[in-house]
Design an enzyme around this catalytic site. Structure first.
Site, PDB file in Angstrom:
ATOM      1  N   GLY A   1       0.827  -1.201   0.000  1.00  0.00           N
ATOM      2  CA  GLY A   1       0.000   0.000   0.000  1.00  0.00           C
ATOM      3  C   GLY A   1       0.859   1.247   0.000  1.00  0.00           C
ATOM      4  O   GLY A   1       2.050   1.186  -0.285  1.00  0.00           O
ATOM      5  N   ASN A   2       0.261   2.390   0.310  1.00  0.00           N
ATOM      6  CA  ASN A   2       1.048   3.624   0.425  1.00  0.00           C
ATOM      7  C   ASN A   2       0.418   4.529   1.471  1.00  0.00           C
ATOM      8  O   ASN A   2      -0.636   4.208   2.028  1.00  0.00           O
ATOM      9  CB  ASN A   2       1.180   4.319  -0.935  1.00  0.00           C
ATOM     10  CG  ASN A   2      -0.165   4.684  -1.519  1.00  0.00           C
ATOM     11  OD1 ASN A   2      -0.885   5.505  -0.968  1.00  0.00           O
ATOM     12  ND2 ASN A   2      -0.526   4.047  -2.634  1.00  0.00           N
TER      13      ASN A   2
END
Ligand code: CTP
Length: 403
Positions: free
Chosen positions: A210-211
């Site tokens: 993810g980020n």
């Protein structure tokens, strides 16, 4: 709040869609409206006054007297004159007919006939009842009276039949009410799409790539667009935001592929799309169905390219549709951003600078430049994400004027 201090009288009649009127009342209250509700005798078969009195925070009216022995008289004229707008939702075939012919054999109809305010009608009935010549005539008459008819949608009906007759969705009714009270809003009646937040790309049942995107910029944009009268489809990745706005329809997604699917489902009906999501460029080539067990000292992951949502929509867009994208760059910023704008067929790109403290992921502030296809650009100083959103929305509205 778009309906602050507006007095809205909701008239609910005998249709299975009466349950949806409860949600409508809730949305109206969220928009700041003062709401009073009337139930027809038919509506009482489907819903209870308590639901509506709780949601509207006002007593509900269903008859001329409170109860048979009380002698307390509900004044239909007073109630009719109180309203700034009367909304009949759902309007059954029977009530439509009585409204069209001036019958007043219940409290709701007597109040309707006493009303001087504008009247909005959301019919709901089975397909064949809706198509019947009698209903068509009645609707024509009601339109001639100056009432605003919200056409029922197509789809599966409670009877199991397919066709037109389903009451307009509460959110659509809200859009129409807001458009009625704010005729000058530049995006009134228009649908827009906003992507926001991160994407999570699954590795196995317990892990993902993810980020750090929080979705705050996207929510600020969605809110600014809603305040200009738009109905916003917010396609958003996993987030911790509290999103509760009657004109923002949330489409929650996880991966880039899901985000693309949700965008494609609504894109054609949207005049404007703003792509603020931080979409993962790659996803794991394989998603393990069981948790990946620890093995040697190294683990090599194979990644494959995700679809580029902005570029896909850029190829698909028609002339009247405008696309606004974001670019997050660290070197040759303007050059790279302009290149992205052309590559993805965007109409405007917002360059996010990471050079300044306070700009970027998770912060409350942002610093941007706007770049148009003819390479004209405009730089702005550090400001709140809300202010940034307003600037972007104003620029997007200018784009729509040119189409
Ligand atoms: N975007 C998208 N789908 C992707 C990647 C990006 O819709 N798979 C959108 C973003 O929401 C943003 C714009 O495209 O509006 C640019 O995103 P960015 O990540 O900066 O661009 P990339 O194409 O990924 O370019 P690069 O990683 O090479 O900088």
């Amino acid at each position: 709040m778009m309906l602050e201090k507006k007095k809205i009288l909701v008239a609910v009649t005998g249709s299975i869609a009466a349950y949806k009127a409860a949600y409508l009342v809730r949305l109206l209250v969220q928009c700041g409206a003062e709401v009073k509700v009337m139930l027809s005798p038919g509506a009482l078969q489907f819903v209870t006054p308590l639901t509506f009195s709780t949601l509207s925070k006002n007593p509900v009216f269903s008859d001329f007297t409170e109860n048979k022995d009380s002698g307390v008289w509900n004044h239909h004229v007073e109630l009719a004159l109180w309203a700034d707008l009367m909304v009949v939702a759902p309007a059954s075939a029977n009530t439509l007919s009585k409204m069209a012919h001036g019958q007043s054999d219940n409290f709701l109809l007597a109040t309707y006939m006493s009303a001087r305010c504008p009247v909005m009608i959301a019919p709901a009935m089975d397909h064949d009842m809706f198509m019947h010549g009698g209903t068509r005539d009645n609707l024509r008459k009601l339109r001639d009276f100056g009432h605003h008819i919200l056409a029922p949608g197509e789809g599966e009906l409670a009877s199991g039949l397919l066709g037109q007759g389903r009451m307009a969705e509460p959110q659509e009714i809200i859009d129409a009410i807001i458009a009625h009270f704010h005729p000058a809003l530049p995006l009134k009646g228009q649908q827009v799409l906003v992507t926001a937040g991160p994407t999570y790309e699954k590795l196995d049942p317990v892990r993902f790539i993810g980020n750090y995107s929080s979705g705050k910029m996207g929510l600020a944009l969605a809110t600014a667009l809603a305040q200009k009268g738009a109905h916003v489809h917010l396609v958003i990745g996993p987030n911790h935001l509290k999103i509760q706005h009657p004109q923002i329809e949330v489409h929650a997604v996880e991966s880039a592929n899901e985000m693309l699917g949700a965008c494609l489902a609504v894109f054609d009906q949207c005049q404007l799309t703003v792509l603020s999501a931080a979409v993962a460029d790659y996803r794991p080539a394989q998603q393990a169905t069981e948790k990946i067990k620890k093995q040697g000292d190294h683990l090599v992951l194979e990644l494959v390219k995700n679809p580029d949502i902005a570029a896909t929509l850029g190829q698909r867009k028609k002339k009247h549709q405008k696309l606004v994208g974001f670019a997050l760059e660290t070197t040759n910023e303007k050059e790279h951003a302009a290149d992205k704008l052309h590559r993805k067929n965007l109409d405007l790109i917002v360059l996010n600078s990471l050079r300044n403290e306070g700009a970027g992921f998770g912060t409350e502030t942002n610093q941007i430049s706007l770049i148009w296809p003819d390479n004209i650009s405009q730089d702005f100083g550090l400001m709140s994400k809300q202010k940034v959103a307003e600037i972007i929305v104003d620029a997007a509205i200018d784009l729509l004027k040119t189409s």
